[in-house]
Each structure stands twice: as structure tokens, then as C-alpha cells.
Design a protein around this motif. Structure first.
Motif, PDB file in Angstrom:
ATOM      1  N   ALA A 192      37.026  47.536  22.566  1.00 16.86           N
ATOM      2  CA  ALA A 192      35.904  47.945  23.416  1.00 16.86           C
ATOM      3  C   ALA A 192      34.815  48.591  22.568  1.00 16.86           C
ATOM      4  O   ALA A 192      33.618  48.407  22.814  1.00 16.86           O
ATOM      5  CB  ALA A 192      36.385  48.923  24.494  1.00 16.86           C
ATOM      6  N   THR A 193      35.222  49.327  21.532  1.00 17.13           N
ATOM      7  CA  THR A 193      34.253  50.017  20.692  1.00 17.13           C
ATOM      8  C   THR A 193      33.368  49.033  19.940  1.00 17.13           C
ATOM      9  O   THR A 193      32.141  49.136  19.975  1.00 17.13           O
ATOM     10  CB  THR A 193      34.982  50.932  19.679  1.00 17.13           C
ATOM     11  OG1 THR A 193      35.892  51.759  20.388  1.00 17.13           O
ATOM     12  CG2 THR A 193      34.007  51.786  18.916  1.00 17.13           C
ATOM     13  N   ILE A 194      33.988  48.046  19.270  1.00 15.29           N
ATOM     14  CA  ILE A 194      33.166  47.137  18.458  1.00 15.29           C
ATOM     15  C   ILE A 194      32.313  46.251  19.349  1.00 15.29           C
ATOM     16  O   ILE A 194      31.194  45.883  18.994  1.00 15.29           O
ATOM     17  CB  ILE A 194      34.031  46.297  17.483  1.00 15.29           C
ATOM     18  CG1 ILE A 194      33.152  45.705  16.374  1.00 15.29           C
ATOM     19  CG2 ILE A 194      34.791  45.205  18.206  1.00 15.29           C
ATOM     20  CD1 ILE A 194      33.926  45.210  15.173  1.00 15.29           C
ATOM     21  N   THR A 195      32.809  45.945  20.564  1.00 15.36           N
ATOM     22  CA  THR A 195      32.047  45.089  21.471  1.00 15.36           C
ATOM     23  C   THR A 195      30.875  45.850  22.079  1.00 15.36           C
ATOM     24  O   THR A 195      29.765  45.335  22.168  1.00 15.36           O
ATOM     25  CB  THR A 195      32.950  44.555  22.600  1.00 15.36           C
ATOM     26  OG1 THR A 195      34.153  44.074  22.026  1.00 15.36           O
ATOM     27  CG2 THR A 195      32.266  43.440  23.357  1.00 15.36           C
ATOM     28  N   PHE A 196      31.131  47.076  22.511  1.00 15.55           N
ATOM     29  CA  PHE A 196      30.086  47.824  23.209  1.00 15.55           C
ATOM     30  C   PHE A 196      29.176  48.575  22.236  1.00 15.55           C
ATOM     31  O   PHE A 196      27.947  48.529  22.351  1.00 15.55           O
ATOM     32  CB  PHE A 196      30.722  48.811  24.192  1.00 15.55           C
ATOM     33  CG  PHE A 196      29.707  49.641  24.942  1.00 15.55           C
ATOM     34  CD1 PHE A 196      28.828  49.047  25.834  1.00 15.55           C
ATOM     35  CD2 PHE A 196      29.629  51.010  24.757  1.00 15.55           C
ATOM     36  CE1 PHE A 196      27.887  49.794  26.517  1.00 15.55           C
ATOM     37  CE2 PHE A 196      28.700  51.775  25.429  1.00 15.55           C
ATOM     38  CZ  PHE A 196      27.821  51.153  26.316  1.00 15.55           C
ATOM     39  N   ALA A 197      29.771  49.258  21.273  1.00 13.59           N
ATOM     40  CA  ALA A 197      28.978  50.167  20.440  1.00 13.59           C
ATOM     41  C   ALA A 197      28.576  49.548  19.100  1.00 13.59           C
ATOM     42  O   ALA A 197      27.789  50.124  18.363  1.00 13.59           O
ATOM     43  CB  ALA A 197      29.742  51.461  20.209  1.00 13.59           C
ATOM     44  N   GLY A 198      29.117  48.376  18.785  1.00 14.20           N
ATOM     45  CA  GLY A 198      28.768  47.755  17.513  1.00 14.20           C
ATOM     46  C   GLY A 198      29.471  48.436  16.357  1.00 14.20           C
ATOM     47  O   GLY A 198      30.375  49.257  16.550  1.00 14.20           O
ATOM     48  N   ASN A 199      29.041  48.081  15.150  1.00 21.86           N
ATOM     49  CA  ASN A 199      29.709  48.576  13.965  1.00 21.86           C
ATOM     50  C   ASN A 199      28.664  49.026  12.971  1.00 21.86           C
ATOM     51  O   ASN A 199      27.991  48.217  12.357  1.00 21.86           O
ATOM     52  CB  ASN A 199      30.554  47.430  13.375  1.00 21.86           C
ATOM     53  CG  ASN A 199      31.147  47.776  12.041  1.00 21.86           C
ATOM     54  OD1 ASN A 199      31.810  48.792  11.893  1.00 21.86           O
ATOM     55  ND2 ASN A 199      30.877  46.944  11.043  1.00 21.86           N
ATOM     56  N   PHE A 200      28.477  50.344  12.846  1.00 22.44           N
ATOM     57  CA  PHE A 200      27.564  50.831  11.822  1.00 22.44           C
ATOM     58  C   PHE A 200      28.164  52.068  11.171  1.00 22.44           C
ATOM     59  O   PHE A 200      28.518  53.024  11.859  1.00 22.44           O
ATOM     60  CB  PHE A 200      26.181  51.146  12.391  1.00 22.44           C
ATOM     61  CG  PHE A 200      25.162  51.313  11.300  1.00 22.44           C
ATOM     62  CD1 PHE A 200      24.514  50.206  10.779  1.00 22.44           C
ATOM     63  CD2 PHE A 200      24.896  52.570  10.761  1.00 22.44           C
ATOM     64  CE1 PHE A 200      23.604  50.348   9.745  1.00 22.44           C
ATOM     65  CE2 PHE A 200      23.983  52.712   9.728  1.00 22.44           C
ATOM     66  CZ  PHE A 200      23.339  51.605   9.212  1.00 22.44           C
ATOM     67  N   PRO A 201      28.279  52.054   9.825  1.00 24.63           N
ATOM     68  CA  PRO A 201      28.931  53.167   9.135  1.00 24.63           C
ATOM     69  C   PRO A 201      28.261  54.497   9.472  1.00 24.63           C
ATOM     70  O   PRO A 201      27.034  54.592   9.465  1.00 24.63           O
ATOM     71  CB  PRO A 201      28.749  52.826   7.649  1.00 24.63           C
ATOM     72  CG  PRO A 201      28.555  51.348   7.619  1.00 24.63           C
ATOM     73  CD  PRO A 201      27.852  51.000   8.895  1.00 24.63           C
ATOM     74  N   GLY A 202      29.075  55.488   9.783  1.00 21.70           N
ATOM     75  CA  GLY A 202      28.549  56.817  10.050  1.00 21.70           C
ATOM     76  C   GLY A 202      28.066  57.022  11.472  1.00 21.70           C
ATOM     77  O   GLY A 202      27.874  58.146  11.905  1.00 21.70           O
ATOM     78  N   ARG A 203      27.853  55.928  12.207  1.00 25.24           N
ATOM     79  CA  ARG A 203      27.335  56.076  13.564  1.00 25.24           C
ATOM     80  C   ARG A 203      28.332  55.558  14.603  1.00 25.24           C
ATOM     81  O   ARG A 203      28.635  56.233  15.581  1.00 25.24           O
ATOM     82  CB  ARG A 203      26.001  55.343  13.689  1.00 25.24           C
ATOM     83  CG  ARG A 203      25.129  55.882  14.793  1.00 25.24           C
ATOM     84  CD  ARG A 203      23.864  55.059  15.005  1.00 25.24           C
ATOM     85  NE  ARG A 203      23.122  54.757  13.797  1.00 25.24           N
ATOM     86  CZ  ARG A 203      22.550  53.569  13.570  1.00 25.24           C
ATOM     87  NH1 ARG A 203      22.645  52.599  14.448  1.00 25.24           N
ATOM     88  NH2 ARG A 203      21.901  53.353  12.451  1.00 25.24           N
ATOM     89  N   THR A 204      28.830  54.345  14.395  1.00 23.57           N
ATOM     90  CA  THR A 204      29.798  53.806  15.356  1.00 23.57           C
ATOM     91  C   THR A 204      31.032  53.218  14.665  1.00 23.57           C
ATOM     92  O   THR A 204      31.925  52.738  15.331  1.00 23.57           O
ATOM     93  CB  THR A 204      29.164  52.701  16.237  1.00 23.57           C
ATOM     94  OG1 THR A 204      28.817  51.589  15.414  1.00 23.57           O
ATOM     95  CG2 THR A 204      27.939  53.191  16.959  1.00 23.57           C
ATOM     96  N   GLN A 205      31.055  53.237  13.330  1.00 24.35           N
ATOM     97  CA  GLN A 205      32.199  52.630  12.647  1.00 24.35           C
ATOM     98  C   GLN A 205      33.361  53.616  12.523  1.00 24.35           C
ATOM     99  O   GLN A 205      33.429  54.392  11.577  1.00 24.35           O
ATOM    100  CB  GLN A 205      31.796  52.124  11.262  1.00 24.35           C
ATOM    101  CG  GLN A 205      32.883  51.272  10.629  1.00 24.35           C
ATOM    102  CD  GLN A 205      32.550  50.903   9.205  1.00 24.35           C
ATOM    103  OE1 GLN A 205      32.543  51.759   8.321  1.00 24.35           O
ATOM    104  NE2 GLN A 205      32.276  49.645   8.969  1.00 24.35           N
TER     105      GLN A 205
END
Lengths: 258, 251
Positions: B195-208
Motif C-alpha cells: 500500500a505504501t509504494i502504491t499510494f505514497a511512491g518511493n522517494f529516499p528520506g520522504r516515503t522510502q
């Protein structure tokens, strides 16, 4: 009774937690049967043309069946180095092909059978009016890129370097399809993807071309694998892909041919 | 007994598989990598944030579902349990369709305030809370259902207010379940990936978060991915061992 039920729920939850914790990986479609089946591991971006190639090839070779397992090239490469039993590997770039050609995993030469170029992907109608790479640096834009290790992410950064640009990403996606779907869903204003992946997306996106000077071309190499049980079928399939019929199909899906 | 041993092997062998592949001599180097530290820190912030959200909203919801009778209660219970069985990726897509920039809540929110949850740490917390809260609700709901309500009745006859009863009688009574539910909820949030990678995306330090970092690391550096997995395993195993008394009655 209630206590037992409660305890049971706790256990169930525990099982679910551990099962769901590490999802997202797919396994190789390793088929053990030799003789008539050709098992192919192919890059996700080849999904559409390889499905068409599979149909056409089996029409010409009724005695053979083809089974293709699609995934990111790096995931497929690690499946091969971990012993997946497949006949053919088609990668979206040379870097991931190089991971399997070092040892005795391949049988035969690596041959390039197609090329892909980058494009800017934007929502249909291009609401932010993006015409070139430079427009991606605009304030307030949310850009979807592949993560740096992913081929399309690496290529995008190479393209930016060629154009002398710094483009901050809003998200670094694990594969090119995800880059495009961010734009299709309207979460990102633009992204950098392979031409073929933008074309394969049915709804919501269009592409803005990148001039050759700032573009990055990705070679698609193919090879016969030593672990395969159907060397004859594998050779026939690779020959077909490199023949005019195979190349015509690839071109139809936006690939540049050899 | 043999069948039981086979089942145990199913869990033990993958663990051994990971442990023997950990590059122990380089462990320090991998763990000191700023990207790893970022992911670890973000994982802790997000999972704890999600747990707080779950406690603030989940306890009242569990109470509502057990103590208040209203039409559609059974259906609501089923819906709030859904994320347990739903593939998390589907949950992430559903969240996007609601809270995304084109979603029917997200679009007015974005137009009015300029706030958009995807690609933000808040979005990561929301995704984790969505997936983890059912574990809290289930655990607390079960405890509320099985507790002796005469205690609460007695407090009320002594003219305690509803809030005082809840705070001084109900919560202390279900304390073990509350702790177990909270930890379970936190552990699920910590391990959240789909759910995290689908909804919030993947960015180091912010959503990774760590699970996302593991997934991306697998693309290039298997050793780094295994090391990160070991960090997650160590944290999770530590928590579960700490809780074993609650589940298995070990003294």
C-alpha cells in the motif's frame, strides 16, 4: 472459549503479518518439461510484442509451445544466477545481460534484437504544456522517474546530464510501468519512460518526443541459456525474433529494429 | 509430529537462508550508509506515527463496534477487517482513488489547500495506518467483547461519568490486549510495503521506508537488500519474542 478464540485470532494475525510483510516478488516460471516447451524469461517492456511473437511462432512451429515469464530485467537476471531453468533470456539492457554472461550460464552468443528510446510521458492533452526536457524543471511540477538502479531511471538521469539539467523527482518508481501509471492516474505531471511503455498504456497518457541529442537508446539483447532443456526450440525462437516477421512485430509495438 | 516439523522448517529455512548470506564483515559499512539510516529513521517515524493514528481513531471505532448497536454494524465490522485480507497493493490503489490528486476527497482537498498526500510522509503514514489499524481493532474488539461489563456497571452506579468509566475501568481491564494490539499494529505498519509504494511512491528520506529500500536494493545490490532484511527481521523478531507470553502463555 473466548480466550481460545482470542488467542487464535492473535496467531492468525501473526501469520498474516509475516506473510504480507515481504510481498512484491515474483517467482520464475521454471518449467521442467523438455522437448516441446520453450521457456522464456523476458523484460516486462517486451510483454506486448512477445505475446504476439509467441502466437506467430507457435503457428509456424506447431510442435512447440512457448511459455514467457515477464519481470524486471534485474529480477530475471538474479533468478537465472540463482538457477532458474529457462531456455531463453531477453533483457531490456546490456547491464543486466552482463550479470548472466560471466560464467557458464549461457549457451551461444548474445545478440541485440531491438532498441528502445526514451520519451516524456504526460497526461492526455498535455495540460502542463511540456514540450522538451527543460520544461520538466518547472516549479511545482511532480515528476515520476525510475529509481536510479532501474534501467529507465538510469537512462533518464543520463539524458538529464546530456541536457545539463537537474530534475528533482517526486517519486522513484521500481519499474517503468509504475512510472507511466503515476502519470496515467494524475498523481505525477510528467515522467520519463521508454517509448514502447507509453504506447502500450491504453488510457490517460501521451508521449512527447526527446531529440536524439538528449535521448538514451537501450539495446535489448537475447541469449540462449545453458540450463534450458530445449536448446533446439530456443535457437528457433531467437532466429524467429531476429527474422523479418519477428522484427515487424517489434516495430509495430514501437521498438526500433536492427 | 513430522508434519509439525515440516511446517516449522518452512519458517526456519528461509530465515537461515537470509542469515547465512548476510555479509557480516561488511555489515557496519552497509548499516552506516546514509540511505539505510534514512530508511530506518523514516520507518520508525512512520510506523510510530501510524500507530498513534490507529490508537486515536481505532480504539473509539472498536468500542463503537462492540458496545453500540446500530444498523449495519456487522457490515462495518467486515469492512474494517478487509485490509487484513486485501492485497495491500489493492488497498494502495483504493487510497489513491480517494485521496490521490484526482480522487474524490483528494481533488477538492488539493484545490482548496494545495495539500496532496501521495509522495509525502503523511501519505506513507496514512497507507500504513490503513493496513495496520484492523489488527488493533480486532484485538481490542475481542477484549471488549469478552470483558466483564459488570465492572463498568458498578462504576456507573457510583456516578462515574462515561469518560471516567472508559478511562479508569475499561482501558485498564483490557490492558494486555491493548498492548498486544498496539504492538501488532506497529509491527504490521513497520513491514508495510504494497500500500505504501502504491499510494505514497518511493522517494529516499520522504516515503522510502525499509521494506521499499529492500525492494529497490534487490535491483542492484543483493547483499545490501539482505542486510536491510536482517535489520527488519531483528526488530520484528525482538518484538514478537517480547510478546510471546501474551500469545502462548509462556511464563
Amino acid at each position: 472459549m473466548r480466550r481460545a478464540l482470542l488467542r487464535w485470532t492473535g496467531l492468525m494475525a501473526l501469520v498474516v503479518v509475516s506473510a504480507v510483510g515481504a510481498s512484491g516478488c515474483s517467482s520464475a516460471g521454471a518449467g521442467g518439461a523438455g522437448g516441446t516447451k520453450v521457456t522464456v524469461l523476458a523484460a516486462a517492456s517486451l510483454t506486448e510484442p512477445f505475446n504476439a511473437i509467441k502466437d506467430e511462432f507457435t503457428k509456424q512451429h506447431p510442435a512447440l509451445t512457448v511459455e514467457v515469464s515477464y519481470g524486471s530485467s534485474s529480477a530475471l537476471a538474479s533468478q537465472i544466477t540463482n538457477g532458474a531453468e529457462a531456455d531463453v533470456f531477453a533483457s531490456a539492457d546490456q547491464a543486466n545481460m552482463a550479470k548472466v554472461t560471466g560464467g557458464d550460464l549461457v549457451a551461444g552468443a548474445v545478440e541485440v534484437f531491438a532498441r528502445n528510446t526514451m520519451a516524456i510521458v504526460v497526461p492526455t492533452g498535455n495540460p502542463r504544456g511540456i514540450r522538451e526536457l527543460k520544461d520538466l524543471t518547472g516549479a511545482g511540477l511532480r515528476i515520476s522517474l525510475g529509481a536510479p538502479p532501474v534501467p529507465v531511471g538510469k537512462a533518464a538521469r543520463e539524458g538529464f546530464a546530456k541536457a545539463g539539467l537537474r530534475v528533482p523527482a517526486a517519486t522513484e518508481e521500481p519499474d517503468v510501468k509504475a512510472v507511466v501509471s503515476r502519470v496515467a492516474l494524475g498523481e505525477a505531471d510528467a515522467g520519463i519512460a521508454w517509448v514502447t511503455d507509453v504506447r502500450a498504456t491504453k488510457q490517460g497518457v501521451e508521449l512527447v518526443e526527446i531529440p536524439a541529442g538528449h535521448n538514451v537508446v537501450s539495446d535489448y539483447p537475447i541469449v540462449r541459456l545453458a540450463a534450458g532443456k530445449n536448446g533446439h526450440g530456443a535457437t528457433a525462437l531467437i532466429e524467429f525474433i531476429r527474422s523479418k516477421s519477428g522484427q515487424d512485430i517489434l516495430r509495430r509495438y514501437g521498438f526500433q529494429t536492427i | 509430529m513430522i508434519l509439525g516439523a515440516v511446517a516449522a522448517l518452512l519458517f526456519v529455512l528461509p530465515l537461515i537462508g537470509l542469515v547465512i548470506r548476510v555479509p557480516w564483515p561488511d555489515l557496519g559499512t552497509y548499516l552506516a550508509d546514509p540511505r539505510v539510516l534514512d530508511a530506518l529513521w523514516l520507518s520508525l517515524v512512520c510506523s510510530l506515527g501510524a500507530t498513534v493514528v490507529c490508537l486515536v481513531f481505532g480504539i473509539p471505532l472498536a468500542w463503537l463496534q462492540v458496545r453500540v448497536s446500530f444498523p449495519g454494524r456487522g457490515l462495518l465490522r467486515a469492512i474494517t477487517t478487509l485490509p487484513v485480507v486485501l492485497p495491500p497493493v489493492v488497498g494502495g490503489v483504493a487510497l489513491l482513488l480517494v485521496f490521490g490528486r484526482k480522487g474524490f476527497v483528494g481533488e477538492p482537498l488539493y484545490n482548496l489547500t494545495g495539500i496532496s498526500l501521495p509522495f509525502t510522509t503523511a501519505g506513507t503514514i496514512l497507507a500504513e495506518a490503513f493496513v495496520a489499524m484492523p489488527f488493533l481493532i480486532l484485538t481490542i474488539g475481542g477484549a471488549l467483547q469478552s470483558m466483564d461489563t459488570r465492572l463498568e456497571d458498578a462504576a456507573r452506579t457510583l456516578s462515574a461519568s462515561r469518560w471516567t468509566v472508559f478511562w479508569r475501568v475499561t482501558l485498564p481491564t483490557i490492558r494486555p490486549s491493548l498492548i498486544a494490539g498496539t504492538v501488532l499494529c506497529w509491527a504490521r505498519a513497520l513491514g508495510e510495503f504494497g500500500a505504501t509504494i502504491t499510494f505514497a511512491g518511493n522517494f529516499p528520506g520522504r516515503t522510502q521506508t525499509l521494506p521499499l529500500a529492500v525492494y529497490v536494493a534487490l535491483e542492484t545490490d543483493t547483499a545490501a537488500a539482505i542486510t536491510l532484511s536482517m535489520v527488519m527481521l531483528a526488530i520484528s523478531l525482538g518484538v514478537l519474542i517480547g510478546l510471546r507470553r501474551h500469545w502462548f502463555g509462556v511464563q
